[in-house]
Design a protein around this motif. Structure first.
Motif, PDB file in Angstrom:
ATOM      1  N   MET A 105       0.353  11.243  -4.362  1.00 51.99           N
ATOM      2  CA  MET A 105       0.195  10.021  -5.042  1.00 51.99           C
ATOM      3  C   MET A 105       0.142   8.724  -4.081  1.00 51.99           C
ATOM      4  O   MET A 105      -0.787   8.192  -4.046  1.00 51.99           O
ATOM      5  N   ILE A 106       1.975   8.413  -4.087  1.00 55.12           N
ATOM      6  CA  ILE A 106       1.603   7.384  -2.922  1.00 55.12           C
ATOM      7  C   ILE A 106       0.967   7.097  -1.336  1.00 55.12           C
ATOM      8  O   ILE A 106       0.579   5.595  -1.161  1.00 55.12           O
ATOM      9  N   GLN A 107       0.539   8.573  -1.272  1.00 54.12           N
ATOM     10  CA  GLN A 107       0.258   8.990   0.397  1.00 54.12           C
ATOM     11  C   GLN A 107      -0.944   8.186   0.194  1.00 54.12           C
ATOM     12  O   GLN A 107      -1.029   7.440   1.430  1.00 54.12           O
ATOM     13  N   GLN A 108      -1.756   8.206  -0.294  1.00 56.67           N
ATOM     14  CA  GLN A 108      -3.266   6.925  -0.773  1.00 56.67           C
ATOM     15  C   GLN A 108      -3.447   5.833  -0.191  1.00 56.67           C
ATOM     16  O   GLN A 108      -4.190   4.909   0.475  1.00 56.67           O
ATOM     17  N   LEU A 109      -1.832   4.943  -0.767  1.00 52.41           N
ATOM     18  CA  LEU A 109      -1.943   3.994  -0.109  1.00 52.41           C
ATOM     19  C   LEU A 109      -1.400   3.503   1.150  1.00 52.41           C
ATOM     20  O   LEU A 109      -2.144   2.291   1.901  1.00 52.41           O
ATOM     21  N   LEU A 110      -1.342   4.064   1.651  1.00 52.24           N
ATOM     22  CA  LEU A 110      -1.429   3.988   3.461  1.00 52.24           C
ATOM     23  C   LEU A 110      -3.462   3.999   4.331  1.00 52.24           C
ATOM     24  O   LEU A 110      -3.421   3.469   4.688  1.00 52.24           O
ATOM     25  N   GLU A 111      -3.885   4.304   3.223  1.00 53.62           N
ATOM     26  CA  GLU A 111      -4.987   4.582   3.910  1.00 53.62           C
ATOM     27  C   GLU A 111      -5.816   2.811   3.624  1.00 53.62           C
ATOM     28  O   GLU A 111      -6.626   2.318   3.861  1.00 53.62           O
ATOM     29  N   VAL A 112      -4.803   1.781   3.285  1.00 51.08           N
ATOM     30  CA  VAL A 112      -5.564   0.386   2.689  1.00 51.08           C
ATOM     31  C   VAL A 112      -4.423  -0.152   4.508  1.00 51.08           C
ATOM     32  O   VAL A 112      -3.573  -0.100   4.603  1.00 51.08           O
ATOM     33  N   ARG A 113      -5.874  -1.143   4.676  1.00 51.18           N
ATOM     34  CA  ARG A 113      -5.789  -2.046   6.216  1.00 51.18           C
ATOM     35  C   ARG A 113      -3.863  -2.799   6.071  1.00 51.18           C
ATOM     36  O   ARG A 113      -4.304  -3.358   4.551  1.00 51.18           O
ATOM     37  N   GLY A 114      -3.128  -2.968   6.567  1.00 52.38           N
ATOM     38  CA  GLY A 114      -1.988  -3.238   6.675  1.00 52.38           C
ATOM     39  C   GLY A 114      -1.174  -2.425   6.470  1.00 52.38           C
ATOM     40  O   GLY A 114       0.484  -3.226   6.805  1.00 52.38           O
ATOM     41  N   ILE A 115      -1.153  -1.469   4.713  1.00 51.88           N
ATOM     42  CA  ILE A 115       0.144  -0.529   4.532  1.00 51.88           C
ATOM     43  C   ILE A 115       1.236  -0.180   5.608  1.00 51.88           C
ATOM     44  O   ILE A 115       0.216   0.405   6.186  1.00 51.88           O
ATOM     45  N   ARG A 116       2.673   0.031   6.054  1.00 53.84           N
ATOM     46  CA  ARG A 116       2.811   0.986   6.610  1.00 53.84           C
ATOM     47  C   ARG A 116       3.607   1.313   6.298  1.00 53.84           C
ATOM     48  O   ARG A 116       3.680   2.914   6.888  1.00 53.84           O
ATOM     49  N   HIS A 117       4.489   1.420   4.569  1.00 52.40           N
ATOM     50  CA  HIS A 117       5.324   2.959   4.240  1.00 52.40           C
ATOM     51  C   HIS A 117       4.942   2.159   2.359  1.00 52.40           C
ATOM     52  O   HIS A 117       4.954   1.173   2.319  1.00 52.40           O
ATOM     53  N   VAL A 118       4.888   3.410   1.886  1.00 50.50           N
ATOM     54  CA  VAL A 118       5.718   2.888   0.462  1.00 50.50           C
ATOM     55  C   VAL A 118       6.218   4.254   0.316  1.00 50.50           C
ATOM     56  O   VAL A 118       6.326   5.498   0.531  1.00 50.50           O
ATOM     57  N   ALA A 119       7.506   3.779  -0.819  1.00 48.78           N
ATOM     58  CA  ALA A 119       8.255   4.802  -0.682  1.00 48.78           C
ATOM     59  C   ALA A 119       8.766   4.271  -2.610  1.00 48.78           C
ATOM     60  O   ALA A 119       9.013   3.511  -3.381  1.00 48.78           O
ATOM     61  N   LEU A 120       8.789   4.884  -3.871  1.00 45.87           N
ATOM     62  CA  LEU A 120       8.738   5.990  -5.366  1.00 45.87           C
ATOM     63  C   LEU A 120      10.002   5.644  -4.840  1.00 45.87           C
ATOM     64  O   LEU A 120      10.954   6.879  -4.911  1.00 45.87           O
ATOM     65  N   ILE A 121      10.743   4.588  -6.166  1.00 47.32           N
ATOM     66  CA  ILE A 121      12.820   4.444  -5.398  1.00 47.32           C
ATOM     67  C   ILE A 121      13.097   4.678  -7.104  1.00 47.32           C
ATOM     68  O   ILE A 121      12.258   4.274  -7.769  1.00 47.32           O
TER      69      ILE A 121
END
Length: 99
Positions: free
Chosen positions: A1-17
């Motif tokens: 699910m959150i992996q697709q955010l890495l396709e947005v230019r400039g996003i380096r890391h996402v984490a659901l906490i």
């Protein structure tokens, strides 16, 4: 699910906490999740002082680049990205994902 955010230019890391501070899901690299408990504390203090309801997001501009904290139920989505001027694009992508 959150992996697709890495396709947005400039996003380096996402984490659901989760509420306990544990990582539920993560993608990318280079973000320090230790800012999440501190961010939650800041939001709690501001809500108490201002008498406001739910929070939408919190932007932290730190040495390694901006970090956007966005609530998602009792969890927080951390999105680390390259520059503050990318905020609009990042917020749009996060809201589309969580919406």
């Amino acid at each position: 699910m959150i992996q697709q955010l890495l396709e947005v230019r400039g996003i380096r890391h996402v984490a659901l906490i989760d509420a306990a501070g544990s990582i539920v899901a993560s993608a990318g690299s280079g973000a320090d999740i230790s800012v999440v408990p501190a961010g939650r504390a800041v939001v709690g203090s501001l809500r108490a002082a201002l008498g406001q309801g739910e929070w939408q997001d919190l932007l932290l501009d730190v040495e390694d680049g901006p970090i956007l904290l966005t609530p998602h139920g009792n969890q927080v989505l951390l999105t680390a990205f390259d520059r503050v001027d990318s905020l609009g694009r990042v917020r749009f992508a996060v809201r589309r994902l969580l919406g």
